[in-house]
Write a protein that holds these residues in place. Structure first.
Motif, mmCIF file in Angstrom:
data_model
loop_
_atom_site.group_PDB
_atom_site.id
_atom_site.type_symbol
_atom_site.label_atom_id
_atom_site.label_comp_id
_atom_site.label_asym_id
_atom_site.label_seq_id
_atom_site.Cartn_x
_atom_site.Cartn_y
_atom_site.Cartn_z
ATOM 1 N N GLY A 25 51.492 89.534 62.870
ATOM 2 C CA GLY A 25 51.837 88.645 63.884
ATOM 3 C C GLY A 25 51.688 87.301 63.619
ATOM 4 O O GLY A 25 51.226 86.782 62.628
ATOM 5 N N LEU A 26 52.380 86.480 64.275
ATOM 6 C CA LEU A 26 52.232 84.872 64.362
ATOM 7 C C LEU A 26 52.881 84.414 65.579
ATOM 8 O O LEU A 26 53.651 85.121 66.350
ATOM 9 N N THR A 27 52.685 83.193 65.743
ATOM 10 C CA THR A 27 53.087 82.523 66.949
ATOM 11 C C THR A 27 53.867 81.038 66.473
ATOM 12 O O THR A 27 53.524 80.540 65.627
ATOM 13 N N VAL A 28 55.284 80.862 67.134
ATOM 14 C CA VAL A 28 56.077 79.898 66.657
ATOM 15 C C VAL A 28 55.972 78.818 68.094
ATOM 16 O O VAL A 28 56.582 79.501 69.176
ATOM 17 N N LEU A 29 56.124 77.609 67.846
ATOM 18 C CA LEU A 29 56.124 76.845 68.905
ATOM 19 C C LEU A 29 57.223 75.664 68.567
ATOM 20 O O LEU A 29 57.389 75.043 67.165
ATOM 21 N N ASP A 30 57.900 75.129 69.319
ATOM 22 C CA ASP A 30 58.904 74.204 69.365
ATOM 23 C C ASP A 30 58.077 73.012 69.396
ATOM 24 O O ASP A 30 57.351 72.962 70.419
ATOM 25 N N ALA A 31 58.367 71.937 68.680
ATOM 26 C CA ALA A 31 57.822 70.446 68.853
ATOM 27 C C ALA A 31 58.536 69.340 68.220
ATOM 28 O O ALA A 31 59.825 69.711 67.791
ATOM 29 N N VAL A 32 58.331 68.275 68.619
ATOM 30 C CA VAL A 32 59.058 67.192 68.252
ATOM 31 C C VAL A 32 57.929 66.215 67.347
ATOM 32 O O VAL A 32 56.776 65.984 67.769
ATOM 33 N N GLY A 33 58.147 65.968 66.033
ATOM 34 C CA GLY A 33 57.267 65.399 65.329
ATOM 35 C C GLY A 33 57.976 64.085 64.495
ATOM 36 O O GLY A 33 58.617 63.675 64.789
ATOM 37 N N GLN A 34 56.728 63.212 64.128
ATOM 38 C CA GLN A 34 57.289 61.907 63.383
ATOM 39 C C GLN A 34 56.244 61.941 62.303
ATOM 40 O O GLN A 34 55.261 62.067 62.189
ATOM 41 N N TRP A 35 57.125 61.247 61.358
ATOM 42 C CA TRP A 35 56.356 61.019 60.001
ATOM 43 C C TRP A 35 56.956 59.929 59.079
ATOM 44 O O TRP A 35 58.139 59.673 59.385
ATOM 45 N N ARG A 36 56.284 59.364 58.161
ATOM 46 C CA ARG A 36 56.905 58.235 57.247
ATOM 47 C C ARG A 36 57.444 58.888 56.016
ATOM 48 O O ARG A 36 56.749 59.642 55.325
ATOM 49 N N ASN A 37 58.718 58.708 55.800
ATOM 50 C CA ASN A 37 59.297 59.403 54.444
ATOM 51 C C ASN A 37 59.005 58.759 53.417
ATOM 52 O O ASN A 37 58.254 57.717 53.414
ATOM 53 N N VAL A 38 59.359 59.164 52.143
ATOM 54 C CA VAL A 38 59.176 58.630 50.838
ATOM 55 C C VAL A 38 59.682 56.986 50.744
ATOM 56 O O VAL A 38 59.047 56.323 49.786
ATOM 57 N N LEU A 39 60.515 56.891 51.403
ATOM 58 C CA LEU A 39 61.275 55.439 51.401
ATOM 59 C C LEU A 39 60.432 54.505 52.615
ATOM 60 O O LEU A 39 60.979 53.240 52.543
ATOM 61 N N GLY A 40 59.506 54.897 53.243
ATOM 62 C CA GLY A 40 58.636 54.267 54.090
ATOM 63 C C GLY A 40 59.456 54.025 55.634
ATOM 64 O O GLY A 40 58.834 53.260 56.353
ATOM 65 N N PHE A 41 60.537 54.823 55.939
ATOM 66 C CA PHE A 41 61.120 54.930 57.141
ATOM 67 C C PHE A 41 60.315 55.963 57.960
ATOM 68 O O PHE A 41 59.884 56.966 57.681
ATOM 69 N N VAL A 42 59.873 55.641 59.313
ATOM 70 C CA VAL A 42 59.460 56.471 60.434
ATOM 71 C C VAL A 42 60.758 57.435 60.919
ATOM 72 O O VAL A 42 61.705 56.930 61.185
ATOM 73 N N MET A 43 60.316 58.700 60.655
ATOM 74 C CA MET A 43 61.313 59.797 60.925
ATOM 75 C C MET A 43 60.787 60.434 61.910
ATOM 76 O O MET A 43 59.682 60.960 62.232
ATOM 77 N N ARG A 44 61.598 61.055 63.200
ATOM 78 C CA ARG A 44 61.510 61.694 64.131
ATOM 79 C C ARG A 44 62.320 62.796 64.035
ATOM 80 O O ARG A 44 63.458 62.753 63.902
#
Length: 138
Positions: free
Chosen positions: A72-91
């Motif tokens: 078993g496992l659980t899957v949740l939908d989410a919205v994330g944000q992080w900084r990519n290798v080029l320095g841009f914030v991605m959502r």
């Protein structure tokens, strides 16, 4: 005051040393497990466009996740944000997968394989893995 502050810091640090992975004891009705949460982004690392459709995700769950963790496992939908290798914030839309399992080399290898497969199949820069020792009962 300084002695009180040092004493409080030592108590906090002593509490931290009681929490190593696998070292936590559980009440009699609970079992010691690991909780791994995996964070899967669904957009291209540079484009910001969705490159993992819902159908592709379901296929990944069926072909990769479920065989690795059939219990078993659980899957949740989410919205994330992080900084990519080029320095841009991605959502981006994301999927979180929660795995509860006894700690084992087999499960550790399975999780590493899941992450590697997702990164290669969908051109992802990274998949975040978070691990905590937990007590569970079913």
């Amino acid at each position: 005051m300084r002695t009180l502050l040092i004493g409080a810091m030592l108590a906090v640090l002593a509490g931290c040393s009681a929490w190593p992975s696998g070292g936590r004891s559980c009440d009699a009705d609970f079992a010691a497990f690991e909780r791994d949460t995996l964070y899967f982004g669904r957009t291209g690392p540079l484009s910001g466009q969705i490159n993992v459709s819902e159908e592709q995700w379901i296929s990944f769950v069926d072909a990769t996740l479920t065989p690795a963790f059939p219990q078993g496992l659980t899957v949740l939908d989410a919205v994330g944000q992080w900084r990519n290798v080029l320095g841009f914030v991605m959502r981006e839309p994301s999927k979180l997968v929660v795995l509860l399992h006894p700690r084992s080399a087999k499960d550790d290898a399975a999780i590493a394989g899941i992450i590697d497969t997702y990164r290669k199949n969908f051109g992802q820069e990274a998949v975040l893995q978070e691990r905590q020792s937990v007590c569970v009962r079913f």
